[in-house]
Scaffold this motif. Structure first.
Motif, mmCIF file in Angstrom:
data_model
loop_
_atom_site.group_PDB
_atom_site.id
_atom_site.type_symbol
_atom_site.label_atom_id
_atom_site.label_comp_id
_atom_site.label_asym_id
_atom_site.label_seq_id
_atom_site.Cartn_x
_atom_site.Cartn_y
_atom_site.Cartn_z
ATOM 1 N N LYS A 69 0.792 -1.156 -0.019
ATOM 2 C CA LYS A 69 0.003 -0.168 -0.071
ATOM 3 C C LYS A 69 1.019 0.981 0.043
ATOM 4 N N ILE A 70 0.657 2.228 -0.799
ATOM 5 C CA ILE A 70 1.325 3.522 -0.748
ATOM 6 C C ILE A 70 0.058 4.611 -0.625
ATOM 7 N N ARG A 71 0.466 5.794 0.333
ATOM 8 C CA ARG A 71 -0.115 6.745 0.505
ATOM 9 C C ARG A 71 0.516 7.809 0.341
ATOM 10 N N LEU A 72 0.160 8.788 -0.646
ATOM 11 C CA LEU A 72 0.850 9.907 -0.856
ATOM 12 C C LEU A 72 1.204 11.004 0.336
ATOM 13 N N SER A 73 0.283 11.094 1.332
ATOM 14 C CA SER A 73 0.580 11.904 2.309
ATOM 15 C C SER A 73 1.802 11.532 3.090
ATOM 16 N N GLU A 74 2.248 10.116 3.023
ATOM 17 C CA GLU A 74 3.363 9.663 3.905
ATOM 18 C C GLU A 74 4.579 9.859 3.228
ATOM 19 N N LEU A 75 4.473 10.582 2.057
ATOM 20 C CA LEU A 75 5.734 10.941 1.394
ATOM 21 C C LEU A 75 6.108 12.410 1.548
ATOM 22 N N LYS A 76 5.318 12.947 2.305
ATOM 23 C CA LYS A 76 5.789 14.370 2.828
ATOM 24 C C LYS A 76 7.087 14.514 3.231
ATOM 25 N N GLY A 77 7.839 15.409 2.796
ATOM 26 C CA GLY A 77 9.176 15.586 3.053
ATOM 27 C C GLY A 77 10.153 15.279 1.939
ATOM 28 N N LYS A 78 9.252 14.408 0.787
ATOM 29 C CA LYS A 78 10.030 14.210 -0.487
ATOM 30 C C LYS A 78 9.457 14.777 -1.453
ATOM 31 N N LYS A 79 10.250 14.839 -2.617
ATOM 32 C CA LYS A 79 9.580 15.485 -3.700
ATOM 33 C C LYS A 79 8.927 14.507 -4.685
ATOM 34 N N VAL A 80 7.594 14.558 -4.915
ATOM 35 C CA VAL A 80 7.121 13.530 -5.557
ATOM 36 C C VAL A 80 6.723 13.898 -6.940
ATOM 37 N N ILE A 81 7.070 12.918 -8.063
ATOM 38 C CA ILE A 81 6.249 12.940 -9.271
ATOM 39 C C ILE A 81 5.303 11.780 -9.445
ATOM 40 N N ILE A 82 3.987 12.553 -9.684
ATOM 41 C CA ILE A 82 2.777 11.576 -9.854
ATOM 42 C C ILE A 82 2.612 11.432 -11.273
ATOM 43 N N ASN A 83 2.768 10.241 -12.013
ATOM 44 C CA ASN A 83 2.780 10.016 -12.985
ATOM 45 C C ASN A 83 1.327 9.203 -13.402
ATOM 46 N N LEU A 84 0.389 9.823 -14.340
ATOM 47 C CA LEU A 84 -0.869 9.032 -14.599
ATOM 48 C C LEU A 84 -0.673 8.539 -16.201
#
Length: 192
Positions: A69-84
């Motif tokens: 499972k992966i939750r976007l909010s748990e990645l706060k503190g990292k830069k994130v690329i969301i690719n659809l």
């Protein structure tokens, strides 16, 4: 041709021109109203969904292809690329090797996570997805949007669509269409 016949043709032509102008004017007004309505709706949706630059990215939790499972909010503190994306999409296919190269070369040092959200509800099934990931040698997380919720939330009308999220969880850029390694590096370098 008689003068009477010629006169009737000219009058008929003038009537046709007037009618065409009248119809066009009404169609233009109707399109203008519907465009304004769509514009209002889009602003309201974008505001509610956080799809404007500087807004907090809408949170989601999805299962990844490898069963986590992966939750976007748990990645706060990292830069994130969301690719659809989807496996049947030619620009997505062209983009994936660039994403993998970027991930291998820069992601760790740049504190970046790539979430390649597969629009599973619109794709050809998990078997095709597994085959695609294997063929392209992808090692970044592949969350599966099995119900189409994230695709809708992030307004993935055209794919690929990518969002650049800063370390505070805010949207900084939306990119519609494929990116290459250089573009990713540039966009990420401008994130806080």
């Amino acid at each position: 041709m008689t003068k009477k016949m010629f006169g009737l043709i000219i009058i008929g032509g003038m009537i046709a021109i007037v009618m065409a102008g009248f119809v066009k004017n009404n169609v233009d007004k109707e399109e203008s109203y519907s465009s304004k309505q769509r514009g209002i709706d889009m602003v309201e949706v974008a505001t509610k969904e956080g799809l404007n630059k500087g807004d907090i990215a809408p949170d989601f939790e999805l299962n990844t292809l490898d069963g986590k499972k992966i939750r976007l909010s748990e990645l706060k503190g990292k830069k994130v690329i969301i690719n659809l994306w989807a496996t049947w999409c030619p620009p997505c296919k062209a983009e994936m090797p660039h994403m993998q190269n970027y991930y291998e070369k820069y992601a760790t040092d740049a504190n970046v996570e790539i979430l390649a959200v597969n629009l599973t509800s619109l794709d050809r099934g998990v078997d095709k997805l597994n085959e695609f990931v294997k063929d392209y040698g992808l090692t970044f997380p592949i969350p599966m949007d099995e119900k189409g919720v994230v695709g809708e939330m992030y307004q993935a009308i055209t794919i690929p669509t990518s969002y650049m999220i800063d370390t505070k969880g805010r949207i900084q850029n939306k990119i519609v269409g494929p990116m290459d390694e250089k573009m990713m590096k540039e966009f990420v370098s401008n994130l806080d």
